[in-house]
Design a protein around this motif. Structure first.
Motif, PDB file in Angstrom:
ATOM      1  N   LYS A 105       4.635   2.352 -18.795  1.00 37.63           N
ATOM      2  CA  LYS A 105       4.756   0.951 -19.207  1.00 37.63           C
ATOM      3  C   LYS A 105       5.611   0.249 -18.163  1.00 37.63           C
ATOM      4  CE  LYS A 105       4.450   0.496 -24.154  1.00 37.63           C
ATOM      5  NZ  LYS A 105       5.132   0.395 -25.419  1.00 37.63           N
ATOM      6  N   LEU A 106       5.208  -0.966 -17.800  1.00 41.32           N
ATOM      7  CA  LEU A 106       5.900  -1.701 -16.739  1.00 41.32           C
ATOM      8  C   LEU A 106       6.639  -2.916 -17.277  1.00 41.32           C
ATOM      9  CD1 LEU A 106       2.984  -1.726 -14.134  1.00 41.32           C
ATOM     10  CD2 LEU A 106       4.801  -0.033 -14.400  1.00 41.32           C
ATOM     11  N   TYR A 107       7.686  -3.325 -16.561  1.00 40.39           N
ATOM     12  CA  TYR A 107       8.386  -4.563 -16.871  1.00 40.39           C
ATOM     13  C   TYR A 107       7.516  -5.770 -16.518  1.00 40.39           C
ATOM     14  CZ  TYR A 107      12.712  -1.895 -17.433  1.00 40.39           C
ATOM     15  OH  TYR A 107      13.672  -1.020 -17.859  1.00 40.39           O
ATOM     16  N   GLN A 108       6.776  -5.650 -15.409  1.00 33.32           N
ATOM     17  CA  GLN A 108       5.909  -6.743 -14.975  1.00 33.32           C
ATOM     18  C   GLN A 108       4.550  -6.186 -14.564  1.00 33.32           C
ATOM     19  OE1 GLN A 108       7.805  -8.438 -11.330  1.00 33.32           O
ATOM     20  NE2 GLN A 108       9.425  -7.096 -11.994  1.00 33.32           N
ATOM     21  N   GLU A 115       0.384  -1.562 -18.549  1.00 33.79           N
ATOM     22  CA  GLU A 115       0.365  -0.152 -18.929  1.00 33.79           C
ATOM     23  C   GLU A 115      -0.730   0.576 -18.159  1.00 33.79           C
ATOM     24  OE1 GLU A 115       0.644   0.943 -23.071  1.00 33.79           O
ATOM     25  OE2 GLU A 115       1.462  -1.029 -23.567  1.00 33.79           O
ATOM     26  N   PHE A 116      -0.401   1.775 -17.704  1.00 33.31           N
ATOM     27  CA  PHE A 116      -1.361   2.615 -17.006  1.00 33.31           C
ATOM     28  C   PHE A 116      -1.272   4.027 -17.573  1.00 33.31           C
ATOM     29  CE2 PHE A 116      -0.529  -0.752 -13.966  1.00 33.31           C
ATOM     30  CZ  PHE A 116      -1.785  -1.012 -13.435  1.00 33.31           C
ATOM     31  N   GLN A 117      -2.414   4.688 -17.625  1.00 33.21           N
ATOM     32  CA  GLN A 117      -2.462   6.077 -18.031  1.00 33.21           C
ATOM     33  C   GLN A 117      -3.368   6.806 -17.057  1.00 33.21           C
ATOM     34  OE1 GLN A 117      -1.884   6.782 -22.210  1.00 33.21           O
ATOM     35  NE2 GLN A 117      -3.689   8.081 -22.230  1.00 33.21           N
ATOM     36  N   ARG A 137     -14.962   3.754 -13.191  1.00 29.56           N
ATOM     37  CA  ARG A 137     -14.541   3.950 -11.795  1.00 29.56           C
ATOM     38  C   ARG A 137     -13.139   4.532 -11.706  1.00 29.56           C
ATOM     39  NH1 ARG A 137     -15.435  -1.744  -9.869  1.00 29.56           N
ATOM     40  NH2 ARG A 137     -13.847  -1.184  -8.366  1.00 29.56           N
ATOM     41  N   ASP A 138     -12.956   5.429 -10.746  1.00 28.18           N
ATOM     42  CA  ASP A 138     -11.619   5.951 -10.464  1.00 28.18           C
ATOM     43  C   ASP A 138     -10.883   4.940  -9.600  1.00 28.18           C
ATOM     44  OD1 ASP A 138     -11.874   8.364 -11.839  1.00 28.18           O
ATOM     45  OD2 ASP A 138     -12.760   9.376 -10.107  1.00 28.18           O
ATOM     46  N   LYS A 139      -9.639   4.650  -9.979  1.00 24.58           N
ATOM     47  CA  LYS A 139      -8.805   3.726  -9.215  1.00 24.58           C
ATOM     48  C   LYS A 139      -7.448   4.357  -8.967  1.00 24.58           C
ATOM     49  CE  LYS A 139     -10.712  -0.761 -10.365  1.00 24.58           C
ATOM     50  NZ  LYS A 139     -10.347  -2.127 -10.737  1.00 24.58           N
ATOM     51  N   THR A 140      -6.764   3.827  -7.969  1.00 26.02           N
ATOM     52  CA  THR A 140      -5.416   4.275  -7.647  1.00 26.02           C
ATOM     53  C   THR A 140      -4.497   3.061  -7.657  1.00 26.02           C
ATOM     54  OG1 THR A 140      -6.274   6.062  -6.266  1.00 26.02           O
ATOM     55  CG2 THR A 140      -3.993   5.424  -5.903  1.00 26.02           C
ATOM     56  N   VAL A 141      -3.306   3.238  -8.224  1.00 28.98           N
ATOM     57  CA  VAL A 141      -2.316   2.168  -8.244  1.00 28.98           C
ATOM     58  C   VAL A 141      -0.987   2.737  -7.742  1.00 28.98           C
ATOM     59  CG1 VAL A 141      -1.656   2.573 -10.661  1.00 28.98           C
ATOM     60  CG2 VAL A 141      -1.269   0.318  -9.629  1.00 28.98           C
ATOM     61  N   THR A 142      -0.277   1.933  -6.966  1.00 31.49           N
ATOM     62  CA  THR A 142       1.063   2.285  -6.511  1.00 31.49           C
ATOM     63  C   THR A 142       2.039   1.431  -7.303  1.00 31.49           C
ATOM     64  OG1 THR A 142       0.245   2.874  -4.321  1.00 31.49           O
ATOM     65  CG2 THR A 142       2.600   2.407  -4.526  1.00 31.49           C
ATOM     66  N   ILE A 143       2.973   2.089  -7.984  1.00 35.02           N
ATOM     67  CA  ILE A 143       3.911   1.400  -8.872  1.00 35.02           C
ATOM     68  C   ILE A 143       5.333   1.585  -8.349  1.00 35.02           C
ATOM     69  CG2 ILE A 143       4.811   1.319 -11.229  1.00 35.02           C
ATOM     70  CD1 ILE A 143       2.121   2.643 -12.112  1.00 35.02           C
ATOM     71  N   SER A 147       9.977  -0.940 -11.382  1.00 33.07           N
ATOM     72  CA  SER A 147       9.120  -1.675 -12.316  1.00 33.07           C
ATOM     73  C   SER A 147       8.801  -0.880 -13.582  1.00 33.07           C
ATOM     74  CB  SER A 147       7.790  -2.048 -11.646  1.00 33.07           C
ATOM     75  OG  SER A 147       8.014  -2.912 -10.564  1.00 33.07           O
ATOM     76  N   VAL A 148       9.156   0.402 -13.598  1.00 34.93           N
ATOM     77  CA  VAL A 148       8.818   1.267 -14.728  1.00 34.93           C
ATOM     78  C   VAL A 148       9.803   1.037 -15.878  1.00 34.93           C
ATOM     79  CG1 VAL A 148       8.575   3.658 -15.506  1.00 34.93           C
ATOM     80  CG2 VAL A 148       7.782   2.999 -13.227  1.00 34.93           C
ATOM     81  N   ALA A 149       9.273   0.561 -17.017  1.00 31.02           N
ATOM     82  CA  ALA A 149      10.095   0.390 -18.210  1.00 31.02           C
ATOM     83  C   ALA A 149      10.204   1.719 -18.953  1.00 31.02           C
ATOM     84  CB  ALA A 149       9.506  -0.688 -19.119  1.00 31.02           C
TER      85      ALA A 149
END
Length: 157
Positions: A105-108, A115-117, A137-143, A147-149
């Motif tokens: 879960k993110l602050y922003q 939210e990402f899982q 589709r497979d995606k990639t995110v850099t967090i 920013s992590v709540a």
């Protein structure tokens, strides 16, 4: 409330010896009572007998905290396993979760999502790299770590 969990963590952490690990401390209302939950784990999981033994160590230690952080009505003590969806509250816990399926879960928002899982592919102490499914589709995110709540292990369904 965080001062109560801070005081309990400071009291309990030195009592938890390897192979056991203090995972989390929470203090929350449950019905008419206050519930103090102390989550402890070890590689391979923790047994009911081990939680009972740890309760016998932790309970008297809590009575030594001064000043007494608990309101007059007292509290119920629960010493247990964090379960399958164990919280990942530290950088070390995230490092230990590499390759595992997690929920963040993110602050922003990032890309309009808070939210990402997905699978934690990398963590360098500053950024988490997560692969996840977006529809088909497979995606990639850099967090960014700041920013992590909240982060926890997740069960993949």
């Amino acid at each position: 409330m965080s001062t109560i969990t801070d005081a309990v963590t400071a009291c309990v952490a030195p009592l938890i010896e390897a192979p056991f690990e203090l995972v989390d401390v929470t203090y929350e209302k449950m019905g008419k009572d206050q519930l103090l939950s102390i989550f402890i784990d070890r590689p391979g999981g923790i047994t009911v007998n081990e939680t009972a033994d740890l309760t016998d160590i932790i309970s008297p230690a809590l009575d030594t905290i001064s000043p007494d952080p608990f309101p007059e009505q007292g509290y119920l003590l629960e010493v247990s396993s964090p379960g399958l969806e164990r919280p990942l509250k530290t950088k070390e816990a995230l490092q230990g979760a590499l390759g595992q399926y997690i929920h963040v879960k993110l602050y922003q928002a990032i890309d309009k999502q808070k939210e990402f899982q997905g699978t934690l592919e990398a963590f360098d102490g500053q950024e988490l790299v997560l692969t996840y499914k977006d529809k088909t589709r497979d995606k990639t995110v850099t967090i960014p770590y700041q920013s992590v709540a909240k982060a926890r292990l997740a069960v993949k369904i």
